[in-house]
Design an enzyme around this catalytic site. Structure first.
Site, PDB file in Angstrom:
ATOM      1  N   CYS A 191     -59.081  17.831  -4.139  1.00 13.38           N
ATOM      2  CA  CYS A 191     -60.269  18.391  -4.788  1.00 13.38           C
ATOM      3  C   CYS A 191     -59.798  19.559  -5.648  1.00 13.38           C
ATOM      4  O   CYS A 191     -58.919  20.328  -5.243  1.00 13.38           O
ATOM      5  CB  CYS A 191     -61.254  18.856  -3.721  1.00 13.38           C
ATOM      6  SG  CYS A 191     -62.590  19.874  -4.367  1.00 13.38           S
ATOM      7  N   CYS A 231     -61.433  15.962 -11.720  1.00 10.74           N
ATOM      8  CA  CYS A 231     -62.363  16.071 -10.601  1.00 10.74           C
ATOM      9  C   CYS A 231     -61.979  15.007  -9.581  1.00 10.74           C
ATOM     10  O   CYS A 231     -61.983  13.810  -9.905  1.00 10.74           O
ATOM     11  CB  CYS A 231     -63.791  15.848 -11.106  1.00 10.74           C
ATOM     12  SG  CYS A 231     -65.030  15.831  -9.797  1.00 10.74           S
ATOM     13  N   ASP A 255     -64.981  18.357 -15.440  1.00 11.35           N
ATOM     14  CA  ASP A 255     -65.077  18.491 -13.983  1.00 11.35           C
ATOM     15  C   ASP A 255     -66.531  18.784 -13.650  1.00 11.35           C
ATOM     16  O   ASP A 255     -67.325  19.125 -14.538  1.00 11.35           O
ATOM     17  CB  ASP A 255     -64.180  19.644 -13.497  1.00 11.35           C
ATOM     18  CG  ASP A 255     -64.296  19.853 -11.991  1.00 11.35           C
ATOM     19  OD1 ASP A 255     -64.334  18.854 -11.251  1.00 11.35           O
ATOM     20  OD2 ASP A 255     -64.390  21.010 -11.539  1.00 11.35           O
ATOM     21  N   SER A 256     -66.856  18.680 -12.382  1.00 11.99           N
ATOM     22  CA  SER A 256     -68.214  18.994 -11.950  1.00 11.99           C
ATOM     23  C   SER A 256     -68.533  20.480 -12.122  1.00 11.99           C
ATOM     24  O   SER A 256     -69.693  20.858 -12.112  1.00 11.99           O
ATOM     25  CB  SER A 256     -68.386  18.608 -10.488  1.00 11.99           C
ATOM     26  OG  SER A 256     -67.394  19.255  -9.716  1.00 11.99           O
ATOM     27  N   HIS A 259     -60.944  22.352  -6.346  1.00  3.23           N
ATOM     28  CA  HIS A 259     -61.104  23.720  -5.841  1.00  3.23           C
ATOM     29  C   HIS A 259     -60.027  24.114  -4.834  1.00  3.23           C
ATOM     30  O   HIS A 259     -59.797  25.289  -4.609  1.00  3.23           O
ATOM     31  CB  HIS A 259     -62.456  23.871  -5.137  1.00  3.23           C
ATOM     32  CG  HIS A 259     -63.631  23.924  -6.053  1.00  3.23           C
ATOM     33  ND1 HIS A 259     -63.947  22.905  -6.912  1.00  3.23           N
ATOM     34  CD2 HIS A 259     -64.577  24.881  -6.236  1.00  3.23           C
ATOM     35  CE1 HIS A 259     -65.045  23.232  -7.576  1.00  3.23           C
ATOM     36  NE2 HIS A 259     -65.443  24.431  -7.182  1.00  3.23           N
ATOM     37  N   GLU A 300     -66.473  28.637  -4.481  1.00  2.00           N
ATOM     38  CA  GLU A 300     -67.488  29.053  -5.468  1.00  2.00           C
ATOM     39  C   GLU A 300     -67.979  30.465  -5.163  1.00  2.00           C
ATOM     40  O   GLU A 300     -68.327  31.219  -6.067  1.00  2.00           O
ATOM     41  CB  GLU A 300     -68.683  28.085  -5.440  1.00  2.00           C
ATOM     42  CG  GLU A 300     -68.347  26.661  -5.842  1.00  2.00           C
ATOM     43  CD  GLU A 300     -68.473  26.408  -7.336  1.00  2.00           C
ATOM     44  OE1 GLU A 300     -69.223  27.123  -7.996  1.00  2.00           O
ATOM     45  OE2 GLU A 300     -67.777  25.488  -7.820  1.00  2.00           O
TER      46      GLU A 300
HETATM   47  N1  DGL Z   1     -64.662  18.963  -8.621  1.00  2.00           N
HETATM   48  C1  DGL Z   1     -64.965  18.409  -7.331  1.00  2.00           C
HETATM   49  C2  DGL Z   1     -63.766  17.623  -6.832  1.00  2.00           C
HETATM   50  O1  DGL Z   1     -62.649  17.815  -7.270  1.00  2.00           O
HETATM   51  C3  DGL Z   1     -65.316  19.476  -6.322  1.00  2.00           C
HETATM   52  C4  DGL Z   1     -66.683  20.076  -6.479  1.00  2.00           C
HETATM   53  C5  DGL Z   1     -67.797  19.061  -6.319  1.00  2.00           C
HETATM   54  O2  DGL Z   1     -68.093  18.624  -5.198  1.00  2.00           O
HETATM   55  O3  DGL Z   1     -68.365  18.740  -7.326  1.00  2.00           O
HETATM   56  O4  DGL Z   1     -63.933  16.808  -5.973  1.00  2.00           O
END
Ligand code: DGL
Length: 272
Positions: A186, A74, A11-12, A188, A152
């Site tokens: 997403c 992600c 993931d990011s 998060h 975050e």
């Molecule tokens: N992991 C990203 C997503 O699910 C969210 C955070 C980002 O923008 O990198 O879209």
């Protein structure tokens, strides 16, 4: 034949741990290798080219660790990067198709909403996936750019400062559309479930991509006879591109584990 190699997930940042948590529930014996690109998060505000480059590097790192499958936990990568499955030597899974299938199974009136990052919503991937399964569906989308920084920062409960006000700004219009199902597109956003449910109402089913993706991973490994043999206890190994104290704290909340028991290592992802 059993395959004892780990499942690779990236993931990011730390949001993908919401998918890991679901995987642990559904496949407790599996070895899980997670990479979070904490140095370069967020992806959701970046260009398609940059997101694609980062995603290929993340997958290359997981491949170097001899994983049996790669999961892009992600929403942004899964929506924007289309060529990963074609270039990987192991099976690949994103989160969009699974979330779309779960939403179509859940909806009664065919009115489905999707929340995601700017890049995710601009890609139109969820809408395409939903309409390919249920052409009569009406799909409403909303980019919620401030949700990731809020999570975050650790502000995702209804009582946290400004959270309800910001969420209402994104969701008030959607409340009027009569949708009965809403994809949290997403990684998060599951943390904001209480906030989102408080605004949308209990009659709207929230789709957590982690749950549907973990179920799809489990099914895939079962049908291809690639589950581990269960002789060793399941374990999670976490890797990040930037290691901070707050990562360990939040990881322990997301995984529901004691921070001391979580092992995290740092890797130089941009040299790959
Ligand atoms: N992991 C990203 C997503 O699910 C969210 C955070 C980002 O923008 O990198 O879209």
């Amino acid at each position: 034949m059993a395959d004892n190699r780990p499942i690779g997930i990236f993931d990011s940042g730390l949001g993908g741990l919401t998918v890991v948590k679901e995987l642990i529930k559904q496949l407790p014996n599996e070895q899980i290798l997670y990479f979070g690109d904490t140095k370069r998060v967020p992806y959701g505000t970046k260009s398609r080219e940059t997101i694609s480059l980062f995603a290929h590097q993340d997958a290359a790192f997981l491949l170097s660790m001899d994983v049996k499958m790669i999961v892009a936990a992600c929403g942004t990568v899964s929506s924007v990067v289309e060529d990963l499955p074609q270039v990987l030597p192991v099976p690949y899974m994103g989160v969009v198709e699974n979330a779309a299938r779960a939403a179509v199974a859940a909806t009664r009136n065919g009115r489905i909403g999707v929340l995601g990052t700017e890049a995710t919503i601009a890609s139109g991937a969820h809408k395409r996936a939903i309409l390919s399964i249920l052409p009569s569906a009406t799909v409403f989308t909303r980019a919620c750019s401030l949700f990731v920084p809020l999570v975050e920062a650790g502000w995702y409960r209804p009582e946290d400062p400004g959270v309800m006000r910001i969420a209402r700004t994104y969701l008030d219009d959607l409340c009027k559309e009569g949708l009965d199902t809403l994809i949290l597109g997403c990684t998060h956003y599951p943390l904001l479930s209480q906030v989102i449910e408080g605004i949308m109402g209990r009659q709207v089913t929230l789709i957590n991509m982690g749950t549907s993706t973990a179920a799809a991973v489990a099914k895939r490994l079962k049908v291809t006879d690639s589950l581990c043999d269960g002789t060793k206890p399941g374990k999670q190994s976490l890797f990040v591109s930037d290691l901070t104290d707050s990562f360990c704290r939040t990881a322990s909340v997301l995984l529901g584990q004691d921070a001391q028991s979580i092992s995290v290592k740092q890797v130089e992802i941009d040299r790959l």
